[in-house]
Design an enzyme around this catalytic site. Sequence first.
Site, mmCIF file in Angstrom:
data_model
loop_
_atom_site.group_PDB
_atom_site.id
_atom_site.type_symbol
_atom_site.label_atom_id
_atom_site.label_comp_id
_atom_site.label_asym_id
_atom_site.label_seq_id
_atom_site.Cartn_x
_atom_site.Cartn_y
_atom_site.Cartn_z
ATOM 1 N N ARG A 60 0.818 -1.205 0.000
ATOM 2 C CA ARG A 60 0.000 0.000 0.000
ATOM 3 C C ARG A 60 0.855 1.259 0.000
ATOM 4 O O ARG A 60 0.368 2.349 -0.282
ATOM 5 C CB ARG A 60 -0.907 0.012 1.235
ATOM 6 C CG ARG A 60 -1.925 -1.101 1.241
ATOM 7 C CD ARG A 60 -2.593 -1.210 2.579
ATOM 8 N NE ARG A 60 -3.396 -0.037 2.877
ATOM 9 C CZ ARG A 60 -4.716 0.012 2.767
ATOM 10 N NH1 ARG A 60 -5.370 -1.041 2.367
ATOM 11 N NH2 ARG A 60 -5.373 1.108 3.061
ATOM 12 N N TRP A 114 2.148 6.233 6.011
ATOM 13 C CA TRP A 114 2.528 7.014 4.823
ATOM 14 C C TRP A 114 2.308 8.465 5.229
ATOM 15 O O TRP A 114 1.180 8.875 5.474
ATOM 16 C CB TRP A 114 1.627 6.615 3.663
ATOM 17 C CG TRP A 114 2.044 7.099 2.318
ATOM 18 C CD1 TRP A 114 2.931 6.505 1.470
ATOM 19 C CD2 TRP A 114 1.548 8.252 1.622
ATOM 20 N NE1 TRP A 114 3.030 7.225 0.307
ATOM 21 C CE2 TRP A 114 2.196 8.298 0.368
ATOM 22 C CE3 TRP A 114 0.633 9.253 1.933
ATOM 23 C CZ2 TRP A 114 1.952 9.303 -0.555
ATOM 24 C CZ3 TRP A 114 0.393 10.257 1.010
ATOM 25 C CH2 TRP A 114 1.053 10.270 -0.223
ATOM 26 N N ASN A 129 -5.682 5.248 10.505
ATOM 27 C CA ASN A 129 -5.608 5.631 9.092
ATOM 28 C C ASN A 129 -6.607 6.749 8.873
ATOM 29 O O ASN A 129 -7.716 6.685 9.412
ATOM 30 C CB ASN A 129 -6.007 4.469 8.175
ATOM 31 C CG ASN A 129 -4.946 3.411 8.092
ATOM 32 O OD1 ASN A 129 -3.873 3.555 8.653
ATOM 33 N ND2 ASN A 129 -5.258 2.333 7.378
ATOM 34 N N GLU A 153 -1.297 6.440 -20.338
ATOM 35 C CA GLU A 153 -1.066 5.358 -19.367
ATOM 36 C C GLU A 153 0.351 4.788 -19.510
ATOM 37 O O GLU A 153 1.008 4.488 -18.508
ATOM 38 C CB GLU A 153 -2.139 4.268 -19.557
ATOM 39 C CG GLU A 153 -1.953 3.000 -18.746
ATOM 40 C CD GLU A 153 -1.960 3.204 -17.227
ATOM 41 O OE1 GLU A 153 -2.270 4.306 -16.758
ATOM 42 O OE2 GLU A 153 -1.616 2.251 -16.519
ATOM 43 N N LYS A 171 3.089 4.770 -16.521
ATOM 44 C CA LYS A 171 3.765 3.555 -16.024
ATOM 45 C C LYS A 171 5.267 3.790 -15.932
ATOM 46 O O LYS A 171 5.900 3.427 -14.944
ATOM 47 C CB LYS A 171 3.517 2.342 -16.941
ATOM 48 C CG LYS A 171 2.186 1.674 -16.865
ATOM 49 C CD LYS A 171 1.903 0.941 -15.586
ATOM 50 C CE LYS A 171 1.297 1.807 -14.550
ATOM 51 N NZ LYS A 171 -0.072 2.034 -14.413
ATOM 52 N N GLU A 220 6.071 6.227 -13.016
ATOM 53 C CA GLU A 220 5.811 5.653 -11.691
ATOM 54 C C GLU A 220 6.922 4.723 -11.232
ATOM 55 O O GLU A 220 7.353 4.791 -10.095
ATOM 56 C CB GLU A 220 4.511 4.823 -11.716
ATOM 57 C CG GLU A 220 3.237 5.608 -11.646
ATOM 58 C CD GLU A 220 2.026 4.682 -11.711
ATOM 59 O OE1 GLU A 220 1.182 4.755 -10.824
ATOM 60 O OE2 GLU A 220 1.927 3.860 -12.655
HETATM 61 C C1 G6P Z 1 -3.013 5.351 -6.815
HETATM 62 C C2 G6P Z 1 -2.386 4.102 -7.402
HETATM 63 C C3 G6P Z 1 -2.707 4.003 -8.885
HETATM 64 C C4 G6P Z 1 -4.221 4.057 -9.093
HETATM 65 C C5 G6P Z 1 -4.847 5.285 -8.434
HETATM 66 C C6 G6P Z 1 -6.367 5.176 -8.405
HETATM 67 O O1 G6P Z 1 -2.403 6.473 -7.346
HETATM 68 O O2 G6P Z 1 -0.988 4.128 -7.225
HETATM 69 O O3 G6P Z 1 -2.209 2.802 -9.397
HETATM 70 O O4 G6P Z 1 -4.494 4.074 -10.462
HETATM 71 O O5 G6P Z 1 -4.425 5.378 -7.073
HETATM 72 O O6 G6P Z 1 -6.722 4.111 -7.596
HETATM 73 P P1 G6P Z 1 -8.069 3.308 -7.683
HETATM 74 O O7 G6P Z 1 -7.927 2.238 -6.632
HETATM 75 O O8 G6P Z 1 -9.166 4.284 -7.347
HETATM 76 O O9 G6P Z 1 -8.207 2.761 -9.044
#
Ligand code: G6P
Length: 614
Positions: A27, A78, A104, A487, A491, A494
């Site tokens: 996470r 985090w 959280n 996208e 990628k 990221e």
């Molecule tokens: C975060 C993750 C991404 C994801 C985004 C939306 O930034 O790192 O991989 O696309 O959240 O998340 P969700 O769970 O709403 O698709």
Amino acid sequence: MCGIIGYTGKRNALPILLDGLKRLEYRGYDSAGISILNNNSLIRLRAVGQLSALEKRLNDELNKSMADGATGIAHTRWATHGSPTENNAHPHADCADKLHLVHNGIIENYQTLKSSLESAGHIFSSETDTEALAHLIEQEINNGQSLDEAVMTAVQQIKGTLGLAVVAANEPDKIVAARRSSPLLLGIGQGEYFIASDPSAIIPHTSQVIYLKDDEFAIITPAGYEIKSLSGQSVAPRTETIDWSISEITRGGYDTFMEKEIFEGPSAIANALRGRLLPDDGNVKLGGLDAAENKLRYIDKLVIVSCGTSYYAGLAGAMMIEEYAKLPVAVLHASEFRYRDIPLDKNTAVLAISQSGETADTLAAIHEAKKRGLLTLGIVNVVGSSIARETEAGVYNHAGPEISVASTKAFISQLTVLGLLTVYLGRTRTMPLAIGQRIVRELARLPDLTESILKQAHKICAIAERYNSFKNFLYIGRKYNYPTALEGALKLKEISYIHAEGYPGGELKHGPLALVTTDLPTVAIVLRDSIYEKMLSNIQEIRARQGPIIAIATENDARLSELADDIFYMPKTIEMLSPILAVIPLQLFAYEVAKLHGRDIDKPRNLAKSVTVE
Ligand code: G6P
């Protein structure tokens, strides 16, 4: 983003909590901590950085009380309020160090609470919002309340979101947990109970869970559990069975979860399609939309809200729905939707796309849409998640757990479900039978087509090796594959930390062409589709300026060989479904480049899988 695990039972809590923290690592976190309750002693250890730092402290400082304790709570943090330091890591404690808690979410009124608690003599030792909660509960206990009552009274004073687990020295074996907008579940074992922010933390121990609802509390001891509402009323238990297997949350022979999940693409598509295709009728069956069937027939506008990769899936989905269901669609970042004053009438439906079903901005957008009385829908992967529960109707992805922070199989699955939704909406409108049949037929071919692309993964490895030393990349596509370009660039950013920008091919001459030199490679999606010739012109513009070109092309396209330096060929499908195939080489490319750079691929710096704060 922040993970919680708690345990009470007969076994030693420490290894269970540590294992749970490891399962929550995906996470995203920057510090971690554990508190163990043993009889009336409460011991806490926290460390900044990876879990290995916490494990080292545990090895160095372990004492019998900690090793033997059968109740405890643990957390991966985090950072939001306050930098990632040991003092800011959870569990947090009260002044007397008799109460520890993990949290959280965000306490919005913590400044006000902190000032009044400080005036009353409480001493704070961190910069976090969470610590206010520990002192608030302490204050209520000092006023004569029991732990359960004190947690409830404190939660009533909190503005903001929480997933919370509390232990106290004078209540051995007990954990009190609470939830408001931040996911929390109770795991039910044999004479042992768990609290977790995410089922993956407890999956080796039990599949029986109860998802807490907002403003519900769980009180657990090895003897049993009770769920209560904010007003203290008992709530009837509603146990659910998680259908994830352990193999789904382990790497299963792959080096990383991301690699495993890319290679799960074909099964993610097959699972999204299973039982839903009606080939002869040129239609689909989406049982989760039954509840809204009539309303869906009459909507005249769709607004898609989502974040990150799910937002890009929404962009492509909007084109599908507009072209084939003739329904206008707006796609908005969820974080923008709620702050814009968009005039929407009652015939508008709002569709949230979310892998986790817990993204705070997307959830908030759904709350806003509900406030405005609009029909809310979801395309969600995690069953029972907040967005799945709060939307009126929806479609599950059934892609299985996605652990890697960078989303891959969920994106492919979201596009597949958007293809299904297009047929569903189209066939209740003007889509002819033959078009419906064609799309359904092509959807059914996707698992095999994706498999054939993955068999050529080695070709992408070779391309990645040739390009991995470049510092910047441009990604271009048009129409359906403009979102694919976005996208692909996301990628690469990221997981490899290399700068990449996605652009619609037609926009090159309005800016990005100024950047093109031999130092800027362009990844171009140039398929044999309705904008093929336009894309060819775009890559010629780059070629003329000596920019290296990697093309993602349709098999047997001979014309491209003169224009591109490297070409990856993929099988043909209908244009609306082509992003599902075209994104796979881009996922593989980002993966290989990140591997060559030695990155921590599943857990990229500063990012979190499930973004549960706004
Ligand atoms: C975060 C993750 C991404 C994801 C985004 C939306 O930034 O790192 O991989 O696309 O959240 O998340 P969700 O769970 O709403 O698709």
